[in-house]
Every structure is written in C-alpha cells, then in structure tokens.
Design an enzyme around this catalytic site. Structure first.
Site, PDB file in Angstrom:
ATOM      1  N   CYS A  85       9.355  -7.306   1.053  1.00 25.41           N
ATOM      2  CA  CYS A  85       9.686  -6.660  -0.341  1.00 25.41           C
ATOM      3  C   CYS A  85      11.052  -6.717  -0.788  1.00 25.41           C
ATOM      4  O   CYS A  85      11.530  -7.770  -1.167  1.00 25.41           O
ATOM      5  CB  CYS A  85       9.002  -5.320  -0.065  1.00 25.41           C
ATOM      6  SG  CYS A  85       8.794  -4.632  -1.591  1.00 25.41           S
ATOM      7  N   HIS A 191       4.002  -6.038   1.904  1.00 21.58           N
ATOM      8  CA  HIS A 191       4.500  -5.455   3.060  1.00 21.58           C
ATOM      9  C   HIS A 191       3.484  -5.634   4.423  1.00 21.58           C
ATOM     10  O   HIS A 191       2.302  -5.013   4.260  1.00 21.58           O
ATOM     11  CB  HIS A 191       4.486  -3.748   2.939  1.00 21.58           C
ATOM     12  CG  HIS A 191       5.683  -3.294   2.305  1.00 21.58           C
ATOM     13  ND1 HIS A 191       6.764  -2.912   2.750  1.00 21.58           N
ATOM     14  CD2 HIS A 191       5.600  -3.259   0.830  1.00 21.58           C
ATOM     15  CE1 HIS A 191       7.567  -2.399   1.661  1.00 21.58           C
ATOM     16  NE2 HIS A 191       6.908  -2.943   0.561  1.00 21.58           N
ATOM     17  N   GLU A 193       3.738  -4.675   7.386  1.00 28.03           N
ATOM     18  CA  GLU A 193       3.499  -3.505   8.126  1.00 28.03           C
ATOM     19  C   GLU A 193       2.478  -2.558   7.471  1.00 28.03           C
ATOM     20  O   GLU A 193       1.897  -1.745   8.345  1.00 28.03           O
ATOM     21  CB  GLU A 193       4.751  -2.896   8.357  1.00 28.03           C
ATOM     22  CG  GLU A 193       5.344  -2.060   7.393  1.00 28.03           C
ATOM     23  CD  GLU A 193       5.981  -2.902   6.302  1.00 28.03           C
ATOM     24  OE1 GLU A 193       6.934  -2.341   5.441  1.00 28.03           O
ATOM     25  OE2 GLU A 193       5.829  -4.091   6.081  1.00 28.03           O
TER      26      GLU A 193
END
Length: 400
Positions: A85, A191, A193
């Site tokens: 990002c 993202h 994660e």
C-alpha cells in the site's frame, strides 16, 4: 560495511499504523518478523517489508538519511523487498500527495490522486474494501494470488509504469495498477495481511522466494535478480549511488568527443543498439543517451532513438542533446524516454525551465556542465554564470 545477514523478515517502521496485523500475518507465513528503524538491522536483513497505511510525505522523510542508506545497502547485497500500500507507493519515483515528493525510485512511475485518475462521482474515493486482482504476467510472488480478491484502502495510485514491470491491475472506475515488480523488489497496492487465505499465500511465497534467492536455491521458479546499486564507503556508513552508462551518438555511431570537440572524435561502435543491449545485460538500470547531432544544431537522430527506446527489456533512458525548447522536450518524451536532460535552456532561461519542469514533474533533469567554476552551454561553446548561481536558480524545482 560488512554485516552478517539476519534471519527472519524486517518490517521497516515508517511511523504508520497496521504493524500489528502485518506482524501476525508474517508470523503465520513463517517469517519471524521484527519491526525496526535501526540502520544496522535493516542493512543486514535478507527480507524487508515496507508497510502500508499513512501519508506519503511523513513516511518518505522518515526513510531519509541512514535508514534509506541501510535499505539500499541491503538491496545491494541481495535482499528482497515487499512494499505494501503506502510502502508500495514509496517504491516509485514520487507522489503528488501533499505536494510533489520524491520516492525511492526503485520502480519507475508517479503516484497520483485517485480522484484525478477515476470519476469520483461514479465510484467511491478512497477505494476501501475487496476487489479482484487481475494478473497481467507470471511472477513467482503474485502467482500465489492468481485470480483472487484482495483488500484495498487507498486514495492514490501509481501511473506511467513501464509495461514489463506491471504485474496486476484492479478495476475501480478504470484500470488501476495493483502490483508491480522489478528484480527482487515487489509491491502491492492491496494489503495481503488483510486479504485472507490468498494474502497469506502471497506472504508465504514472498518469504520462500526471498530465502531461495538468499541461498541460491530454486524455490520452484527462478527469481529475477535486480542490478545491485553501487555503494560508496565513507565515514559514517554506506552511501548508495547509481551508475548511468552513457551512449553518446554521432551520425549513428557510438562516440566520445574530447571536451565537446567534434574534430577530436573517437568511435567506439557502429551499432548503438548492440551497445545498449550489452549495458542491459551488465545490469544497468538507466542509460544516459546523448544525441550529439541535435546538440550541434543538426537534425535529431529520431529513427535511431526510436529504435533504441523500443528495445524490449531495455534500461530506463534519460535523453540529452539539443533539448533547448518546449517542443524539443515534448518530442523526446513522446519518443518514449523516461527523462529528458536539459542543459542550455536550464542555464539560459531558468524561469522557463522551472515552468517546464512543473509541467513534467520528475521527468526533466537539469544538466550543469562546469569548467573553471562556470556553467557551459550550447555543447560547451558558451560560458554561462557561476555554477553556484545556476544551482540556486533551480532550488525547489521538481526534478530528480
């Protein structure tokens, strides 16, 4: 500086949020993550992550100085880097968030406001939520997410990224570049994660390819190696710099002139494209190409330059020679050069150069050729102001 390579993965703390989620995701992927701003830790890492969430300018300022030198030293010694990002956006040449700010320049391109790239009346800006990632070409890291959806939170996106480096796109009012890579540097606008099982697969694959590259192993697919930046050793640690091989072109040949004197010409080759290809094979990230015909006021070598700029897998090119007007600069950029190098105009008409640089942020390079303390112009045939004066006139101009 010689440092023992560290195990695990180092998350470079940019003073941004979301580090907890990223740490947990990397630990689940087998990464033994460590958050650090210690230059010694960063320089010794074999696997680095630039995290997301936050504003471009503060994160970029945090990266300057010893921390940036350490990151570049790690890359020079073969480390792998993942930008996520905001960390992905920092990989590019610069961003217009909160005014023009330079990036790390590890990937060519500029980061622009999403509201300027898409119709904010038709789609939400910022983009927040799940969206499908469309792969453009195979890549050992991104293949782990092929066809999956990912989670996005962003108000800016990169533009002007060369086709060979573009890995994936996402549709949000228009096609946006959601992943790019060059050698061991890879970035995602989304993202991983926060992207469930698909994101976990990507993080695991990134760690596997980094480990394979570090040990010389095969991890199922070859990992492209990035040209290692040169590092000068000075008191206080490593200072990274980049070598630009120069191609001086005169009447279709590769030459060198002695102090700009065309009568004292040495010819090094009859095939500039072959010389450029040799520099690319040697790992050059940039070529400095000078059209000496145009510098001497003759017709530009546009056919040769066009062929050179159309070469597949070429290094990025900054083009110089005879770019003394807005029209000449526009032609150079239209040919496909990533940057235009401007000498005489920058010296003679700094206000005009400043306006042109503002119209092409990050793409015009002012050239100050200095002899005896004075700047030279017109192919070294004119003596201009003292270099300090010429440099002062360029202060604040958005140039690389």
């Amino acid at each position: 500086m010689s440092a023992r390579r560290s195990d695990g993965v180092v998350i470079v703390d940019l003073g941004t949020g979301n580090l907890g989620n990223l740490e947990r995701a990397l630990a689940m992927a087998g990464g033994a993550p460590r958050v650090s701003t210690d230059p010694a830790v960063v320089a010794a890492a074999r696997c680095l992550v630039l995290p997301g969430v936050g504003a471009f300018r503060p994160a970029r300022e945090r990266l300057r100085g010893p921390l940036e030198a350490a990151l570049r030293a790690a890359l020079a010694s073969g480390a792998s880097l993942l930008g996520i990002c905001l960390g992905y956006q920092l990989l590019f040449d610069g961003s217009d968030e909160d005014g023009e700010t330079d990036g790390l320049g590890l990937l060519p391109g500029r980061v622009r406001r999403l509201a300027d790239l898409v119709d904010g009346g038709r789609v939400p800006v910022p983009q927040v939520g799940w969206n499908r990632v469309t792969r453009l070409r195979p890549h050992p890291v991104l293949d782990a997410m092929a066809g999956a959806a990912a989670y996005f939170v962003h108000s800016y996106a990169p533009e002007e990224v060369p086709e060979p480096l573009r890995l994936a796109t996402t549709w949000h009012g228009r096609e946006l570049l959601s992943a790019a890579a060059r050698g061991r540097v890879v970035g995602t606008q989304f993202h991983p994660e926060l992207s469930g099982d698909a994101g976990q697969r990507l993080l695991r694959r990134f760690l596997e390819t980094a480990a394979a590259a570090d040990t010389g192993g095969d991890s199922q697919r070859p990992v492209a190696t990035a040209p290692a930046p040169a590092v000068a050793m000075v008191e206080g640690g490593p200072v990274p710099f980049e070598l630009f091989p120069a191609l001086d072109l005169r009447q279709g040949k590769v030459v060198r002139l002695l102090r700009g004197d065309d009568a004292q010409r040495t010819v090094y080759g009859d095939d500039p494209l072959a010389v450029a290809a040799a520099f690319a094979r040697a790992g050059a990230g940039w070529l400095h190409v000078v059209d000496l015909d145009a510098a001497f006021g003759e017709a530009p070598q546009e056919a040769l330059l066009g062929a050179l700029l159309a070469m597949p897998h070429r290094p990025r090119v900054q083009l110089a020679g005879g770019l003394r007007s807005a029209a000449a600069i526009e032609r150079a950029l239209a040919l496909g050069a990533e940057r235009a190098v401007v000498g005489s105009l920058a010296v003679r008409e700094p206000a005009a150069f400043r306006a042109l640089a503002a119209a092409h942020p990050g793409r015009l390079v002012p050239a100050l050729d200095v002899d005896g303390g004075r700047v030279l112009a017109a192919g070294w045939r004119e003596r201009g102001p003292r270099w300090e004066e010429a440099a002062a006139a360029l202060r604040g101009v958005p140039c690389p």
